[in-house]
Structure formats: structure tokens, C-alpha cells
Design a protein around this motif. Structure first.
Motif: not given
Length: 474
Positions: A362-366, A372-376
Motif C-alpha cells: 500500500a505504501e509503495r503504491s501511494r 508516476r502522475d508527476a512524471l506524466v
């Protein structure tokens, strides 16, 4: 190598796709085929279908295909010999080799290695406390520490794959596992089927063993399953190395139906499957995940490789192989040529971390969703001409460039303080110059700065004349 790989007219026509409307069509066709070669979907030294066969499959005149083949020859993508047909090649300078080494003075978008998870120091302290119970022994566990083998087996059961500890063999990391399996499952000269693009160190391991690497393409949309299954039928490889979970570097996920089809075709072909699940636990978006590919195994031919490196931390050099108990014994005997055991302290640490897997996932996913969203967002703002599919898991994004200049871009990026992984590093034969792999393991602010620098490096690359790729990068 020439002539050993073939592609028929029907399959090539399907890969080319429908007429995009470009005129003259022979040039559109030539560019489509060259794009397939550059993306690694049609490997180099693949014999193309006869002109008549491709013309029939496409529904065009033979003269059109003849002109397209001529265009490919003139542009360095096709070689021909009287009586021997035509086969795919790359233009001079279209190769690149390199190594994935971190550059601490750069914004590192090249190495997909996340920082340690919270709790690793606590797990290590617990492991040290347990040493007293082990120091009276010799410290060697060739199959792996029993407690760890139980913990790994339990995690497979939680994922829906019945597994006992006697099916687990502990290694010194995932690449140790992959190298051992390739060595055990292939002889020099055997065909080994791999994806293109794929993890470069696995290709290196296959070549050191003198295996004949054969490739099937993976696109940002996934596997061309007709091509994959056809490769098993034609080549009948001794083994295949696949990454079905958030594939490296494309990030795509193989679904249940595709996994079942691959397992069935490998069984018919008599091929063993080495399945790399290094990032299988790193889903980002919600939704049900497919069962492990080994869930479709009926006769013990699927070897599943796991690792602590991506889920917990790369400093823990612990990997494992899930297989049958007899194969665990074979691996134990084979291991003695390389080493005798994995680090006891690392094994104890990973045992404690596996007990906390759900929290860690769960921690890794957050973290990864945020990154990822910042890179996108940064790519869409600063490099809007680049194409990519937002990955639903894993650690990397596979970006498409408007121009075949990945190696040159990596050089320019280094001048701007960015470490980059160019596409050819992930191809088996120097292809993929239109692709770069970007890791999103850093915090958003670091990724944003990295993409801003990368945009300047891309502008610099476009302003320079094209030149051959360099032989080594770090």
C-alpha cells in the motif's frame, strides 16, 4: 543467422496495419516496415515474405511491394541476395550498448531502483536479534533459510497460487535466479525466446551461455499474441524468458487469457518458461490482478522468479525461484558451481518484511502513483510531442520519440545533468531508437526538474545532425 527467422505475409500485413492513406503507398509501406524493425517487433535478420505473398496479404499489386522493398534497401533496412530472398537489417550506426549504472550527480531517470521502504531498519534489527539462534551453526542454507521459504510460499498462497516451502529456492537476487535457470534449461546453440524490448541483463545472460536469442515484440498496447504463439510453434525454443507483470520496459500487463494461452503453447512446444515477477507486487491503479502465470502450469515447466529488490530495497540481495521440489534439488546441486548460500542476515530481514507485505504494498503504491502522475504531468507540459501510455504498475514509463534519436538524446541529457536509458539498451539487436525508458522512482519535485532538463536536452538533440550512437553510457 540470416534465414533462420521468417515472417509470413499474413502476419507482416497485420503488423503493418491498414492503409494509413499516405501516398505513394509503397513509401508508406516501406516506412511502416522500417518502423517495425526499429521498434524490434520484426527482429533484424528476419527473412521477409516473397513479394507475391505480401502483395496478396495486403491486397495490393506486386509492383507496389517491389517498390517498398526497394525503398527499404535504399534506406538500409533490407538486404537481399539472389536466390536467398530479403532479410531485415539496420542502417549503419543504428546500434547501442550500455550499462544501467546510477549517476549520483545527475537526476537519475535511468535506473529503476526505489528507496528502501519504511520499516526496513526495524526488520534488520529484529534479524540481528535472531542471529543468536543461528551463530551456533555453519550459516549455510543452500536451498534458503526455512523461515524465509515458508514466508515466500505463504505469499504465493495469498496471491491464489498453492505453494509449499519445498517449492522455493532462495537466490542472491533475481538476476542470480535468471542466470541459474538459463544455464540449467539451455545448452549452447539452443533457441531462447525473449521479448523485445526486455530487461537487458537477461539478454546478456543468454548470450554468455551462447543461446540463440529469438524475439517477439511487445508494444505499449501489449503482446501480439498471434506472433507470440506462432513463435513457440515455429521455433520450439528450449526456454522462454517473459515478464508478464508490468513488463520492463513497456509497463504492460498480460491478462489471464493471454497467460493461459502462453502456458498451453509452451507445453505443446516442449518449452520451459522463466517468468520474471520482479515487480508483480507493484500495482499502482486499483483493480483485480491476473493470477500468476504459474497458475496455468500443469506439468512443472514454469519457473517463477521473485525478488526483494523492487518491493523492499535493492540493498537486500535476496531473490527466489518457485518450481517443483525435484527442480529445487537440481538447483541446489547446480548452485555449488557459483556460491553456497545467500546472506543469512538478509534472509532474516526479508522474512520479517514479507510478514508486513500488505502495508508495504500500500505504501509503495501511494508513492509510485504520486511519482508516476508527476512524471506524466511534466511530460505532457514540456514534451507534448512524445507518446506514451500511462502504466498501471511497475517503476517505469516507455516513451516514444518523434524522431529516432534515443542514443543521441541520452548523450545530450547527460550534458544537462540527466541520466537516461535509451531504447536500444532494451533491444536484442540495436533497435528501438525511437524509445526511451523513464523511471519514476524519485519524488515529484525531482522528476519535474528532470523533465525540464530533458526537454532542453531534446531541443539540443533536434538541433544537431544525426550521428551514430556511442558505445557505452552510464
Amino acid at each position: 543467422m540470416v534465414g533462420e527467422r521468417r515472417i509470413n505475409g499474413h502476419l507482416l500485413a497485420r503488423l503493418v496495419g491498414p492503409d494509413a492513406g499516405g501516398r505513394p503507398y509503397y513509401r508508406t509501406l516501406g516506412r511502416a516496415v522500417s518502423g517495425l524493425i526499429l521498434d524490434g517487433r520484426v527482429p533484424t535478420f528476419t527473412r521477409l515474405p516473397a513479394e507475391r505473398d505480401l502483395a496478396a496479404a495486403l491486397g495490393v499489386s506486386r509492383n507496389t511491394v517491389t517498390a517498398a522493398y526497394t525503398w527499404l534497401r535504399e534506406n538500409g533496412f533490407l538486404d537481399s541476395r539472389q536466390g536467398a530472398g530479403s532479410w531485415t537489417v539496420l542502417p549503419d550506426g543504428g546500434t547501442s550498448s550500455g550499462v544501467l549504472l546510477p549517476r549520483t550527480e545527475h537526476v537519475d531517470l535511468g535506473v529503476a531502483a526505489p528507496a528502501a521502504v519504511d520499516g526496513i531498519q526495524h526488520a534488520a534489527r529484529l534479524a540481528v536479534d535472531q542471529l543468536a539462534a543461528h551463530v551456533g551453526g555453519i550459516g549455510y542454507n543452500p536451498r534458503g533459510l526455512p523461515e524465509l521459504r515458508h514466508a515466500i510460499a505463504r505469499r504465493y498462497v495469498e496471491r491464489g497460487l498453492p505453494t509449499g516451502p519445498e517449492q522455493i529456492f532462495v537466490t542472491g537476487g533475481a538476476m542470480h535466479a535468471v542466470a541459474m535457470l538459463m544455464d540449467m534449461l539451455t545448452e549452447p546453440g539452443d533457441s531462447l525466446l525473449m521479448e523485445s524490448p526486455t530487461y537487458p541483463h537477461a539478454v546478456d545472460a543468454a548470450r554468455r551461455l551462447e543461446a540463440r536469442v529469438r524475439t517477439v515484440g511487445v508494444t505499449p498496447s501489449g503482446w501480439d499474441m498471434e506472433h507470440v504463439l506462432d513463435a513457440f510453434r515455429r521455433i520450439k525454443p528450449a526456454a522462454a524468458y517473459l515478464i508478464p507483470d508490468f513488463q520492463n520496459p513497456t509497463g504492460v500487463l498480460m491478462d489471464d487469457e493471454e497467460r493461459a494461452a502462453v502456458a498451453a503453447e509452451a507445453r505443446r512446444a516442449g518449452s520451459m518458461l522463466v517468468v520474471d515477477e520482479g515487480v508483480a507486487e507493484l500495482a499502482i491503479d486499483s483493480g483485480d490482478l491476473p493470477a500468476p502465470l504459474a497458475a496455468h502450469d500443469t506439468d512443472g515447466r514454469i519457473f517463477t522468479v521473485g525478488s526483494a529488490a523492487k518491493t523492499f530495497w535493492g540493498g537486500l540481495r535476496i531473490g527466489w525461484i518457485r518450481t517443483t521440489p525435484p527442480m529445487v534439488e537440481r538447483l541446489t546441486s547446480a548452485r555449488q558451481r557459483l556460491d553456497l548460500s545467500s546472506s543469512l542476515l538478509d534472509q532474516l530481514t526479508v522474512t520479517h518484511l514479507l510478514a508486513d507485505t500488505l502495508r508495504i504494498r500500500a505504501e509503495r503504491s501511494r508513492q509510485l502513483r504520486r511519482n508516476r502522475d508527476a512524471l506524466v504531468t511534466a511530460l505532457r507540459e514540456h514534451l507534448p510531442g512524445w507518446e506514451f501510455t500511462r502504466p498501471s504498475g511497475g517503476l517505469v514509463l516507455w516513451a516514444g520519440l518523434p524522431r529516432a534519436a534515443a542514443t543521441a538524446l541520452a548523450d545530450s541529457a547527460a550534458e544537462h545533468g540527466v541520466h537516461l536509458a535509451p531504447g536500444p539498451l532494451f533491444g536484442a539487436d540495436g533497435t528501438l531508437e525511437r524509445r526511451v525508458r523513464l523511471a519514476y522512482t524519485h519524488p515529484p519535485e525531482v522528476l519535474a526538474e528532470g523533465v525540464e532538463r530533458l526537454a532542453r536536452a531534446w531541443a539540443q538533440t533536434l538541433s544537431r545532425p544525426a550521428r551514430p550512437g556511442s558505445g557505452l553510457y552510464v
